[in-house]
Motif scaffolding. Structure first.
Motif, mmCIF file in Angstrom:
data_model
loop_
_atom_site.group_PDB
_atom_site.id
_atom_site.type_symbol
_atom_site.label_atom_id
_atom_site.label_comp_id
_atom_site.label_asym_id
_atom_site.label_seq_id
_atom_site.Cartn_x
_atom_site.Cartn_y
_atom_site.Cartn_z
ATOM 1 N N UNK A 1 -13.042 -15.667 5.440
ATOM 2 C CA UNK A 1 -14.137 -15.207 6.293
ATOM 3 C C UNK A 1 -14.394 -13.721 6.216
ATOM 4 N N UNK A 2 -13.942 -13.082 5.127
ATOM 5 C CA UNK A 2 -14.150 -11.636 4.969
ATOM 6 C C UNK A 2 -15.623 -11.377 4.625
ATOM 7 N N UNK A 3 -16.211 -10.362 5.245
ATOM 8 C CA UNK A 3 -17.637 -10.074 5.036
ATOM 9 C C UNK A 3 -17.914 -9.608 3.604
ATOM 10 N N UNK A 4 -19.161 -9.772 3.191
ATOM 11 C CA UNK A 4 -19.575 -9.404 1.836
ATOM 12 C C UNK A 4 -19.277 -7.933 1.539
ATOM 13 N N UNK A 5 -19.612 -7.054 2.478
ATOM 14 C CA UNK A 5 -19.404 -5.614 2.265
ATOM 15 C C UNK A 5 -17.920 -5.317 2.041
ATOM 16 N N UNK A 6 -17.069 -5.893 2.903
ATOM 17 C CA UNK A 6 -15.630 -5.666 2.771
ATOM 18 C C UNK A 6 -15.107 -6.266 1.467
ATOM 19 N N UNK A 7 -15.631 -7.436 1.078
ATOM 20 C CA UNK A 7 -15.195 -8.057 -0.182
ATOM 21 C C UNK A 7 -15.552 -7.172 -1.365
ATOM 22 N N UNK A 8 -16.775 -6.617 -1.342
ATOM 23 C CA UNK A 8 -17.197 -5.740 -2.445
ATOM 24 C C UNK A 8 -16.300 -4.505 -2.528
ATOM 25 N N UNK A 9 -15.987 -3.919 -1.375
ATOM 26 C CA UNK A 9 -15.099 -2.746 -1.345
ATOM 27 C C UNK A 9 -13.711 -3.142 -1.842
ATOM 28 N N UNK A 10 -13.206 -4.253 -1.317
ATOM 29 C CA UNK A 10 -11.864 -4.699 -1.683
ATOM 30 C C UNK A 10 -11.737 -5.016 -3.158
ATOM 31 N N UNK A 11 -12.814 -5.564 -3.739
ATOM 32 C CA UNK A 11 -12.771 -5.944 -5.148
ATOM 33 C C UNK A 11 -12.913 -4.746 -6.078
ATOM 34 N N UNK A 12 -13.408 -3.621 -5.540
ATOM 35 C CA UNK A 12 -13.717 -2.480 -6.406
ATOM 36 C C UNK A 12 -12.546 -1.507 -6.555
ATOM 37 N N UNK A 13 -11.491 -1.713 -5.795
ATOM 38 C CA UNK A 13 -10.385 -0.744 -5.840
ATOM 39 C C UNK A 13 -9.167 -1.328 -6.554
ATOM 40 N N UNK A 14 -8.319 -0.436 -7.041
ATOM 41 C CA UNK A 14 -7.056 -0.835 -7.671
ATOM 42 C C UNK A 14 -5.909 -0.284 -6.830
ATOM 43 N N UNK A 15 -5.469 -1.056 -5.840
ATOM 44 C CA UNK A 15 -4.434 -0.545 -4.947
ATOM 45 C C UNK A 15 -3.088 -0.349 -5.637
ATOM 46 N N UNK A 16 -2.294 0.518 -5.028
ATOM 47 C CA UNK A 16 -0.910 0.744 -5.480
ATOM 48 C C UNK A 16 0.015 0.223 -4.387
ATOM 49 N N UNK A 17 0.947 -0.632 -4.781
ATOM 50 C CA UNK A 17 1.858 -1.280 -3.843
ATOM 51 C C UNK A 17 3.270 -0.746 -4.061
ATOM 52 N N UNK A 18 3.964 -0.482 -2.954
ATOM 53 C CA UNK A 18 5.351 -0.014 -3.044
ATOM 54 C C UNK A 18 6.168 -0.679 -1.942
ATOM 55 N N UNK A 19 7.315 -1.224 -2.328
ATOM 56 C CA UNK A 19 8.226 -1.869 -1.378
ATOM 57 C C UNK A 19 9.502 -1.041 -1.289
ATOM 58 N N UNK A 20 9.863 -0.660 -0.074
ATOM 59 C CA UNK A 20 11.111 0.083 0.123
ATOM 60 C C UNK A 20 11.920 -0.616 1.208
ATOM 61 N N UNK A 21 13.185 -0.251 1.290
ATOM 62 C CA UNK A 21 14.071 -0.877 2.278
ATOM 63 C C UNK A 21 15.024 0.173 2.809
ATOM 64 N N UNK A 22 15.260 0.130 4.130
ATOM 65 C CA UNK A 22 16.179 1.064 4.759
ATOM 66 C C UNK A 22 16.905 0.324 5.875
ATOM 67 N N UNK A 23 18.210 0.131 5.726
ATOM 68 C CA UNK A 23 19.016 -0.561 6.749
ATOM 69 C C UNK A 23 18.437 -1.922 7.134
ATOM 70 N N UNK A 24 17.976 -2.686 6.137
ATOM 71 C CA UNK A 24 17.486 -4.029 6.412
ATOM 72 C C UNK A 24 16.040 -4.090 6.866
ATOM 73 N N UNK A 25 15.404 -2.913 7.053
ATOM 74 C CA UNK A 25 13.990 -2.884 7.423
ATOM 75 C C UNK A 25 13.183 -2.581 6.157
ATOM 76 N N UNK A 26 12.318 -3.521 5.807
ATOM 77 C CA UNK A 26 11.494 -3.359 4.610
ATOM 78 C C UNK A 26 10.138 -2.781 4.993
#
Length: 134
Positions: free
Chosen positions: A27-52
């Motif tokens: 149910x994501x709006x067209x405008x948000x979908x266009x924005x979301x599709x146009x970017x190349x996000x960078x993802x990073x996963x870290x962990x500290x004392x069991x909290x990710x």
């Protein structure tokens, strides 16, 4: 622990399949979908004392979730939906189940060179591949 070798690496979106259909099913709006599709996000996963911490940064929107494995937490998705999520780790796979109006599963598989995110909602499967940034 060898399964943790992907922590602290930055993965940048390289390929994306069915993302628009996936967002449409949520149910994501067209405008948000266009924005979301146009970017190349960078993802990073870290962990500290069991909290990710899973950070997703892009020119459109930055998001961050913090969680402990197996514990439910509230999350606001980048498109503004409020869901309850649970994350579990199986070797090099981070499994996330989001429960809201619809149930979504996100399976993120980490390797030394890439992260593959397979996202499912209804009968739609979206696959996004992220490459390690040096």
């Amino acid at each position: 622990m060898p399964s943790e070798e992907f922590l602290g690496k930055k993965y940048k979106l390289s390929t994306s399949e069915n993302f628009d259909d996936f967002m449409k099913a949520l149910g994501v709006s067209l405008v948000t979908r266009k924005m979301g599709a146009s970017v190349s996000p960078i993802v990073e996963l870290t962990e500290n004392d069991g909290l990710y911490t899973l950070k997703t940064n892009s020119t459109f929107k930055n998001s961050e979730i913090k969680f402990k494995l197996g514990e439910e937490f509230e999350e606001e998705t980048p498109d503004g939906r409020k869901v309850k999520s649970v994350c579990t780790l199986d070797g090099n796979k981070l499994m996330q189940v989001q429960k809201g109006d619809k149930e979504t599963t996100i399976e993120r598989e980490f390797t030394p060179t890439e992260m593959k995110a397979v996202m499912k909602v209804d009968d739609i499967i979206c696959t996004r591949v992220y490459k390690v940034q040096n």
